[in-house]
Design an enzyme around this catalytic site. Sequence first.
Site, PDB file in Angstrom:
ATOM      1  N   ASN A  99       0.849  -1.181   0.000  1.00 24.92           N
ATOM      2  CA  ASN A  99       0.000   0.000   0.000  1.00 24.92           C
ATOM      3  C   ASN A  99       0.896   1.246   0.000  1.00 24.92           C
ATOM      4  OD1 ASN A  99      -1.744   2.156   0.555  1.00 24.92           O
ATOM      5  ND2 ASN A  99      -3.105   0.835   1.723  1.00 24.92           N
ATOM      6  N   ASP A 121      -5.720   7.052  -9.133  1.00 24.38           N
ATOM      7  CA  ASP A 121      -7.134   7.321  -8.839  1.00 24.38           C
ATOM      8  C   ASP A 121      -7.310   8.817  -8.530  1.00 24.38           C
ATOM      9  OD1 ASP A 121      -7.728   4.609  -9.103  1.00 24.38           O
ATOM     10  OD2 ASP A 121      -7.129   4.212  -7.032  1.00 24.38           O
ATOM     11  N   ASP A 157      -5.828  11.072 -17.147  1.00 19.67           N
ATOM     12  CA  ASP A 157      -6.926  11.530 -17.993  1.00 19.67           C
ATOM     13  C   ASP A 157      -7.758  12.564 -17.235  1.00 19.67           C
ATOM     14  OD1 ASP A 157      -7.665   9.298 -16.214  1.00 19.67           O
ATOM     15  OD2 ASP A 157      -9.674   9.811 -16.911  1.00 19.67           O
TER      16      ASP A 157
HETATM   17  C1  LIG Z   1      -6.595   3.629 -12.227  1.00 25.41           C
HETATM   18  S1  LIG Z   1      -5.476   2.332 -11.949  1.00 25.41           S
HETATM   19  C2  LIG Z   1      -4.150   2.684 -13.082  1.00 25.41           C
HETATM   20  C3  LIG Z   1      -3.351   1.450 -13.418  1.00 25.41           C
HETATM   21  C4  LIG Z   1      -2.151   1.652 -14.367  1.00 25.41           C
HETATM   22  N1  LIG Z   1      -1.148   2.521 -13.802  1.00 25.41           N
HETATM   23  C5  LIG Z   1      -2.572   2.194 -15.712  1.00 25.41           C
HETATM   24  O1  LIG Z   1      -2.274   3.340 -16.033  1.00 25.41           O
HETATM   25  O2  LIG Z   1      -3.204   1.433 -16.463  1.00 25.41           O
HETATM   26  C6  LIG Z   1      -4.799   2.783 -10.389  1.00 25.41           C
HETATM   27  C7  LIG Z   1      -4.043   1.639  -9.718  1.00 25.41           C
HETATM   28  O3  LIG Z   1      -3.458   2.128  -8.531  1.00 25.41           O
HETATM   29  C8  LIG Z   1      -3.601   1.147  -7.531  1.00 25.41           C
HETATM   30  N2  LIG Z   1      -3.583   1.860  -6.229  1.00 25.41           N
HETATM   31  C9  LIG Z   1      -4.379   2.877  -5.862  1.00 25.41           C
HETATM   32  N3  LIG Z   1      -4.106   3.268  -4.600  1.00 25.41           N
HETATM   33  C10 LIG Z   1      -3.092   2.471  -4.178  1.00 25.41           C
HETATM   34  C11 LIG Z   1      -2.373   2.367  -2.959  1.00 25.41           C
HETATM   35  N4  LIG Z   1      -2.629   3.181  -1.922  1.00 25.41           N
HETATM   36  N5  LIG Z   1      -1.405   1.430  -2.855  1.00 25.41           N
HETATM   37  C12 LIG Z   1      -1.131   0.588  -3.911  1.00 25.41           C
HETATM   38  N6  LIG Z   1      -1.791   0.634  -5.087  1.00 25.41           N
HETATM   39  C13 LIG Z   1      -2.762   1.559  -5.214  1.00 25.41           C
HETATM   40  C14 LIG Z   1      -4.928   0.484  -7.824  1.00 25.41           C
HETATM   41  O4  LIG Z   1      -5.016  -0.803  -7.251  1.00 25.41           O
HETATM   42  C15 LIG Z   1      -4.922   0.464  -9.337  1.00 25.41           C
HETATM   43  O5  LIG Z   1      -4.361  -0.716  -9.836  1.00 25.41           O
END
Ligand SMILES: C[S@@+](CC[C@H](N)C(=O)[O-])C[C@H]1O[C@@H](n2cnc3c(N)ncnc32)[C@H](O)[C@@H]1O
Length: 241
Positions: A99, A121, A157
């Site tokens: 995390n 996100d 985006d």
């Molecule tokens: C919207 S996706 C984008 C995935 C990839 N980078 C792409 O551009 O296709 C965001 C990713 O961040 C991960 N993520 C979000 N918050 C996180 C956190 N606190 N720790 C680890 N991973 C995280 C989510 O599980 C997800 O796979």
Amino acid sequence: MRLRGRTGIREDLLAQPQLVTLQPGEWKGRWRERFGNDAPIHVELGMGKGKFISEMSRLHPDINFIGIDMFDELLRRGSEKARKAHEGDPPNLVLALWNIERIEEVFASGEIERIYLNFSDPWPKKRHAKRRLTHPRFVRKYIQLLNEHGEIHMKTDSRLLFEFSLNSFADMGLRMRNISLDLHADGPAPNNVMTEYETKFHEQGMNIYRCEVVVGSKALERHLEDLRAREAAGARKNVTP
Ligand SMILES: C[S@@+](CC[C@H](N)C(=O)[O-])C[C@H]1O[C@@H](n2cnc3c(N)ncnc32)[C@H](O)[C@@H]1O
């Protein structure tokens, strides 16, 4: 992000200790030892299904890459993708389950050279702003972990996240460059590796925002030298008859 069934995921990940680590904190300060060389380390925070990090590690064998995500199913998908891209075990890639809230437990100060934030996100509600991965509370940690050549490269985006991030970087006194509000305006951007989300959003006709943040002292020196050289070249062009 839609995830598949969870059957056997942990077993699957545990069976590939060279590529996957479920305890990345154990390598804090020792990542060079893990890779067996002194090459720079580039990290993608929130790697999703791992398309970007797999492709980048294949294209740049002289750089070590670490992809981090908090979902084990995504790590499994990423490991499949990486093996396929490299036609076997990638020597310069590790996928880590973690995390990002506790990223400082994974890397020692100055241990990494670049951070990629791809389509993080956006957490659009104001009351969730602190969860955005470019909130100053995260950026402060990144500055600590990056070395003198350190940079952050982000793509998104989300106009809202982009605006928030630029302000956050500026508030931290960081210099930005190569800012784009429409990365693919003139066709495929040179040297750009598309992520899963980028491909999807680009196909939907959405703008992709991108910027690079100069963090380390040497990165800043080099950036200023580049600017001076560009200015001098421009001035020379202006006086040429
Ligand atoms: C919207 S996706 C984008 C995935 C990839 N980078 C792409 O551009 O296709 C965001 C990713 O961040 C991960 N993520 C979000 N918050 C996180 C956190 N606190 N720790 C680890 N991973 C995280 C989510 O599980 C997800 O796979």
